[in-house]
Design an enzyme around this catalytic site. Structure first.
Site, PDB file in Angstrom:
ATOM      1  N   CYS A   1       1.016  -1.147  -0.262  1.00  0.00           N
ATOM      2  CA  CYS A   1       0.108   0.119   0.095  1.00  0.00           C
ATOM      3  C   CYS A   1       0.677   1.691  -0.343  1.00  0.00           C
ATOM      4  O   CYS A   1       0.492   2.395  -0.599  1.00  0.00           O
ATOM      5  CB  CYS A   1      -0.915   0.220   1.014  1.00  0.00           C
ATOM      6  SG  CYS A   1      -0.551  -0.639   3.207  1.00  0.00           S
TER       7      CYS A   1
ATOM      8  N   HIS B   1      -2.244   6.688   3.557  1.00  0.00           N
ATOM      9  CA  HIS B   1      -0.824   7.160   3.828  1.00  0.00           C
ATOM     10  C   HIS B   1      -0.327   8.047   3.725  1.00  0.00           C
ATOM     11  O   HIS B   1      -0.817   8.348   2.246  1.00  0.00           O
ATOM     12  CB  HIS B   1      -0.202   5.495   3.447  1.00  0.00           C
ATOM     13  CG  HIS B   1      -0.592   3.986   3.880  1.00  0.00           C
ATOM     14  ND1 HIS B   1      -1.008   4.411   5.703  1.00  0.00           N
ATOM     15  CD2 HIS B   1       0.160   2.937   3.602  1.00  0.00           C
ATOM     16  CE1 HIS B   1      -1.101   3.019   5.837  1.00  0.00           C
ATOM     17  NE2 HIS B   1      -0.420   1.999   4.480  1.00  0.00           N
TER      18      HIS B   1
HETATM   19  N1  LIG Z   1      -4.377  -2.928   5.449  1.00  0.00           N
HETATM   20  C1  LIG Z   1      -3.721  -3.043   3.564  1.00  0.00           C
HETATM   21  O1  LIG Z   1      -3.959  -1.707   3.812  1.00  0.00           O
HETATM   22  C2  LIG Z   1      -2.929  -3.563   2.720  1.00  0.00           C
HETATM   23  C3  LIG Z   1      -2.382  -2.636   1.513  1.00  0.00           C
HETATM   24  C4  LIG Z   1      -2.280  -3.797   0.234  1.00  0.00           C
HETATM   25  C5  LIG Z   1      -1.794  -5.305   0.980  1.00  0.00           C
HETATM   26  N2  LIG Z   1      -1.997  -5.393   1.673  1.00  0.00           N
HETATM   27  C6  LIG Z   1      -1.975  -7.288   2.254  1.00  0.00           C
HETATM   28  O2  LIG Z   1      -3.268  -7.510   2.313  1.00  0.00           O
HETATM   29  C7  LIG Z   1      -3.395  -8.879   2.869  1.00  0.00           C
HETATM   30  C8  LIG Z   1      -4.181  -8.666   3.379  1.00  0.00           C
HETATM   31  O3  LIG Z   1      -4.671  -7.833   4.014  1.00  0.00           O
HETATM   32  P1  LIG Z   1      -5.681  -7.413   5.268  1.00  0.00           P
HETATM   33  O4  LIG Z   1      -5.124  -5.648   6.533  1.00  0.00           O
HETATM   34  O5  LIG Z   1      -7.074  -7.074   4.862  1.00  0.00           O
HETATM   35  O6  LIG Z   1      -5.533  -8.143   6.442  1.00  0.00           O
HETATM   36  P2  LIG Z   1      -6.978  -8.575   7.537  1.00  0.00           P
HETATM   37  O7  LIG Z   1      -7.476  -7.866   7.819  1.00  0.00           O
HETATM   38  O8  LIG Z   1      -5.875  -9.177   8.512  1.00  0.00           O
HETATM   39  O9  LIG Z   1      -7.557  -9.854   7.366  1.00  0.00           O
HETATM   40  C9  LIG Z   1      -6.727 -11.085   6.814  1.00  0.00           C
HETATM   41  C10 LIG Z   1      -7.542 -12.152   5.735  1.00  0.00           C
HETATM   42  O10 LIG Z   1      -7.427 -13.077   6.111  1.00  0.00           O
HETATM   43  C11 LIG Z   1      -8.094 -14.398   5.896  1.00  0.00           C
HETATM   44  N3  LIG Z   1      -7.104 -15.607   6.332  1.00  0.00           N
HETATM   45  C12 LIG Z   1      -5.794 -16.070   7.380  1.00  0.00           C
HETATM   46  N4  LIG Z   1      -5.610 -17.278   7.253  1.00  0.00           N
HETATM   47  C13 LIG Z   1      -5.889 -17.796   5.928  1.00  0.00           C
HETATM   48  C14 LIG Z   1      -6.252 -19.296   5.343  1.00  0.00           C
HETATM   49  N5  LIG Z   1      -5.854 -19.753   6.604  1.00  0.00           N
HETATM   50  N6  LIG Z   1      -7.102 -19.073   4.487  1.00  0.00           N
HETATM   51  C15 LIG Z   1      -8.149 -18.079   3.956  1.00  0.00           C
HETATM   52  N7  LIG Z   1      -7.814 -17.438   4.348  1.00  0.00           N
HETATM   53  C16 LIG Z   1      -6.596 -17.053   5.452  1.00  0.00           C
HETATM   54  C17 LIG Z   1      -8.783 -14.175   7.087  1.00  0.00           C
HETATM   55  O11 LIG Z   1      -9.949 -14.683   7.131  1.00  0.00           O
HETATM   56  P3  LIG Z   1     -10.546 -16.012   8.193  1.00  0.00           P
HETATM   57  O12 LIG Z   1     -11.086 -14.379   8.997  1.00  0.00           O
HETATM   58  O13 LIG Z   1     -11.570 -16.319   7.745  1.00  0.00           O
HETATM   59  O14 LIG Z   1      -8.935 -16.152   8.968  1.00  0.00           O
HETATM   60  C18 LIG Z   1      -9.164 -12.101   6.966  1.00  0.00           C
HETATM   61  O15 LIG Z   1     -10.130 -12.418   6.372  1.00  0.00           O
HETATM   62  C19 LIG Z   1      -2.552  -9.294   3.819  1.00  0.00           C
HETATM   63  O16 LIG Z   1      -0.957 -10.205   2.815  1.00  0.00           O
HETATM   64  C20 LIG Z   1      -1.270  -7.789   3.793  1.00  0.00           C
HETATM   65  O17 LIG Z   1      -0.334  -7.659   3.865  1.00  0.00           O
HETATM   66  C21 LIG Z   1      -2.723  -4.841   2.633  1.00  0.00           C
END
Ligand SMILES: NC(=O)c1ccc[n+]([C@@H]2O[C@H](COP(=O)([O-])OP(=O)(O)OC[C@H]3O[C@@H](n4cnc5c(N)ncnc54)[C@H](OP(=O)(O)O)[C@@H]3O)[C@@H](O)[C@H]2O)c1
Length: 352
Positions: free
Chosen positions: A149, A242
């Site tokens: 991001c 950001h």
């Molecule tokens: N937040 C940002 O601004 C941002 C920006 C760019 C990229 N990212 C990237 O995007 C990804 C997600 O980020 P986030 O911020 O949304 O994280 P988050 O809020 O912690 O959400 C993580 C998600 O992953 C799922 N998950 C975890 N273990 C899993 C598994 N074994 N199988 C299937 N689903 C699983 C969780 O589902 P359950 O609840 O069902 O476990 C949850 O829906 C990460 O790689 C992060 O680095 C984030």
């Protein structure tokens, strides 16, 4: 464009929720399957702490979340994956080899030679790697990634300046919102009334991803762009958006007006071909001395959150400039940029 069935892996998370909010209004992507980890088997509204303005869209509230495996996604062609990197590393290739086109938010595959790392306005030509990847890996589908991001806002602003003035050096300092760390990411006791001057792995990611995104296609891989980049990342107690202060040096002579003109006139294939999620202006330049600000400016533009907002453009000694930029991390920095990338995949005929 015909309707395209899409699945979301990680639908309960900070980025997954943005997907649901944005895709529920999309003209041709239709959400057909929600997948997750701990939440698998539960109703979406029972297993999600919804953090986006407004209610959970009706069409998904009662949906049961499925296990994240290719057999769950039979009604889908395209998969948006927003899961932790170690999970993405395992499951995304399984979907791609089974015939799905996967657009991934995770860092796991971003730097692989045959994997495009996309910001559609900046490097739409890199999507050609997809053809090479499918041949090499004998995949029926394909895997495309989107940047970190923090990288996205920086690379979007550097691109038009680099095209005109040839950037040689960049020094950036970030002030990153808590949603960038995911829903469980930063404990409130650690961040309220505080700044944390370290985000694990972030600075390295921003440097290497920016060089790949700005790089040129060289037959079957990308030649990384030769720019010196140095970044310091800080977590601050804003919710979304950001902010980054950027000092840059150029090989060619640069002026404030010249830089503003290059930024304001920047556009790419999504604008030319009028993709549904393309903002009219990818970069908005503000003249006020105290803008951009996360709370006031993060939803700017014709597609809220998809434009990067730039301000405080000012001259430094020599061929150098400073500016401040703001990018909405879960929209342009994540779900919005991935949806725009999926539109590029669809509009260039990969799903036919
Ligand atoms: N937040 C940002 O601004 C941002 C920006 C760019 C990229 N990212 C990237 O995007 C990804 C997600 O980020 P986030 O911020 O949304 O994280 P988050 O809020 O912690 O959400 C993580 C998600 O992953 C799922 N998950 C975890 N273990 C899993 C598994 N074994 N199988 C299937 N689903 C699983 C969780 O589902 P359950 O609840 O069902 O476990 C949850 O829906 C990460 O790689 C992060 O680095 C984030």
């Amino acid at each position: 464009m015909k309707e395209v069935g899409v699945g979301i892996i990680g639908a309960t998370g900070a980025v997954g929720q943005r997907y649901i909010s944005m895709l529920s209004r999309h003209p041709y992507f239709r959400i057909r399957k929600l997948m997750g980890g701990k939440s698998a088997g539960k109703r979406y509204s029972d297993s999600t702490s919804w953090i986006i303005e407004g209610d959970i869209p009706e069409e998904v509230a009662d949906e049961r979340i499925a296990e994240a495996k290719p057999e769950s996604a039979k009604e889908c062609e395209l998969i948006f994956s927003a899961v932790p990197s170690e999970v993405a590393k395992e499951i995304e290739p399984k979907f791609a080899s089974s015939g799905f086109f996967v657009v991934s938010e995770a860092s796991a595959h971003r730097m692989h030679d045959d994997v495009p790392l996309m910001i559609p306005e900046v490097n739409s030509e890199h999507l050609a790697l997809l053809k090479i990847q499918r041949e090499k890996r004998r995949w029926k589908g394909g895997l495309v990634t989107t940047p970190n991001c923090t990288t996205t806002g920086l690379a979007m602003v550097l691109k038009p300046l680099h095209d005109v003035f040839q950037i040689s050096k960049v020094v950036a300092t970030t002030m990153q919102a808590v949603s960038g760390a995911g829903y469980q990411g930063v404990p409130s006791m650690a961040i309220i009334e505080n700044v944390i001057p370290f985000i694990k792995g972030e600075e390295e990611k921003v440097v290497r991803e920016t060089k790949k995104i700005l790089g040129k296609m060289n037959y079957d891989s990308i030649l990384q762009e030769d720019i010196k980049i140095s970044v310091s990342c800080n977590r601050v107690s804003t919710l979304d958006g950001h902010l980054e202060t950027v000092y840059l040096e150029t090989k060619d002579s640069i002026s404030v007006e010249g830089a503003k003109n290059a930024l304001r006139s920047f556009s790419g294939l999504p604008q030319r071909d009028k993709f549904p999620t393309a903002p009219k202006r990818p970069i908005i330049v503000r003249e006020e001395a105290d803008r951009p600000q996360p709370r006031l400016d993060r939803l700017s533009g014709t597609v809220p959150g998809m434009s990067v907002v730039v301000g405080r453009v000012r001259k430094e000694e020599g061929n150098a400039l400073q500016l401040t930029l703001l990018a909405h991390n879960t929209i342009r920095g994540a779900a919005g940029n991935a949806i725009l990338t999926a539109e590029l995949i669809a509009e260039t005929g990969y799903l036919e």
